[in-house]
Design an enzyme around this catalytic site. Structure first.
Site, PDB file in Angstrom:
ATOM      1  N   PRO A  19       0.487  -2.362  -0.662  1.00  0.00           N
ATOM      2  CA  PRO A  19       1.744  -2.144   0.064  1.00  0.00           C
ATOM      3  C   PRO A  19       2.848  -1.664  -0.874  1.00  0.00           C
ATOM      4  CG  PRO A  19       0.748  -4.227   0.685  1.00  0.00           C
ATOM      5  CD  PRO A  19      -0.031  -3.717  -0.481  1.00  0.00           C
ATOM      6  N   GLU A  20       3.615  -0.693  -0.402  1.00  0.00           N
ATOM      7  CA  GLU A  20       4.721  -0.150  -1.169  1.00  0.00           C
ATOM      8  C   GLU A  20       6.036  -0.514  -0.473  1.00  0.00           C
ATOM      9  OE1 GLU A  20       3.925   3.961  -2.340  1.00  0.00           O
ATOM     10  OE2 GLU A  20       1.779   3.637  -2.037  1.00  0.00           O
TER      11      GLU A  20
ATOM     12  N   LYS B 107       8.335  -3.869  -4.504  1.00  0.00           N
ATOM     13  CA  LYS B 107       7.195  -4.193  -3.642  1.00  0.00           C
ATOM     14  C   LYS B 107       7.077  -5.696  -3.402  1.00  0.00           C
ATOM     15  CE  LYS B 107       4.636  -0.317  -5.672  1.00  0.00           C
ATOM     16  NZ  LYS B 107       3.387   0.087  -6.380  1.00  0.00           N
TER      17      LYS B 107
ATOM     18  N   ARG C  43      -5.938   7.631 -11.394  1.00  0.00           N
ATOM     19  CA  ARG C  43      -5.527   7.392 -10.015  1.00  0.00           C
ATOM     20  C   ARG C  43      -5.860   8.610  -9.155  1.00  0.00           C
ATOM     21  NH1 ARG C  43      -1.636   3.337  -9.032  1.00  0.00           N
ATOM     22  NH2 ARG C  43      -0.939   2.246 -10.904  1.00  0.00           N
TER      23      ARG C  43
END
Length: 268
Positions: A2-3, A58, A255
């Protein structure tokens, strides 16, 4: 993971659901998810109220009427659900906080945590975070980025530069700004485009409840609605919505990242 938009959505929805309700029970099914002994955690929470819910980057911060706070980071795979004994996902709950018949259930906290902290310790934990987007003017952003080197995606997800942006939204921001995430040297115009892309993407993501898969409560139609509005992230092999080129997946510092090879080109 979650951001900022996901945690901001949680903050807004939870603030109208559990604020100022007495905590009547606490169940800890995974001791590693908390930072104090179970007995201490329960004793400090039961009978207390959450009087305010804040977000920083966050993290979610649940301020108690004892002047202590609960610091939540969901990390990878964590989520929450508001329900009860007869309204609950068929998943293991690491922590359950009960407010009479209502339960706030913490799920998937294998890497995440809910820590009970005093004000000084909380401030220490958060002291290295960069500014929130709403604290960052265009001028400050340009000045900040002109002093830095490195790939722009790496900069965007650096929580000491700007708080709350992660892997998904960094790709959406770069796409919106027509900047390649591997770009290292940016013009003032590109930095300006990135700034406005950050504002627009994050505003839209909050409006549509972020990208989380799981609803916060029964009949929740908000949480996760942004996922179908993604322009580039996790759309490998699909057509770009601007130019019809095929979206590609690349790796940046291990990433996964997604780009349009036509709209986003590394400039000299």
């Amino acid at each position: 993971m979650p951001e900022m938009p996901e945690m901001e959505t949680y903050r807004r929805l939870l603030s109208t659901s559990v604020n100022n309700l007495p905590i009547t029970d606490v169940v800890i099914n995974r001791e590693k998810s908390i930072n104090v002994p179970v007995v201490t955690f329960r004793n400090e929470l039961i009978g207390r109220k959450i009087i305010n819910i804040r977000r920083r980057a966050k993290y979610l911060l649940f301020d108690l009427d004892s002047e202590d706070s609960l610091l939540l980071h969901l990390m990878l795979g964590g989520w929450m659900y508001i329900g009860g004994e007869d309204d609950t996902p068929d998943r293991t709950k690491q922590i359950i906080i009960t407010f009479y018949s209502k339960q706030l259930q913490f799920i998937g906290l294998r890497l995440g945590f809910l820590h009970l902290l005093k004000k000084e310790a909380l401030n220490k934990k958060l002291e290295n975070l960069g500014p929130e987007l709403n604290e960052l003017s265009l001028e400050k952003w340009v000045s900040l980025l002109q002093k830095r080197r490195g790939k722009i995606k790496t900069t965007l997800i650096n929580q000491e530069v700007v708080a709350g942006i992660g892997n998904l939204y960094s790709d959406e921001i770069c796409y919106e700004a027509k900047v390649h995430p591997e770009q290292t040297s940016l013009t003032v115009e590109q930095l300006s485009n990135l700034y406005h892309a950050m504002v627009n993407v994050m505003k839209e993501a909050i409006h549509y409840g972020g990208y989380m898969d799981n609803p916060l409560y029964k009949e929740d139609n908000l949480v996760g609605s942004f996922y179908e509005r993604r322009k580039v992230y996790d759309r490998e092999g699909e057509k770009c919505k601007r130019c019809n080129s095929i979206i590609q997946k690349i790796k940046i510092s291990s990433r996964k990242s997604y780009i349009c090879p036509h709209c986003q080109i590394v400039s000299a």
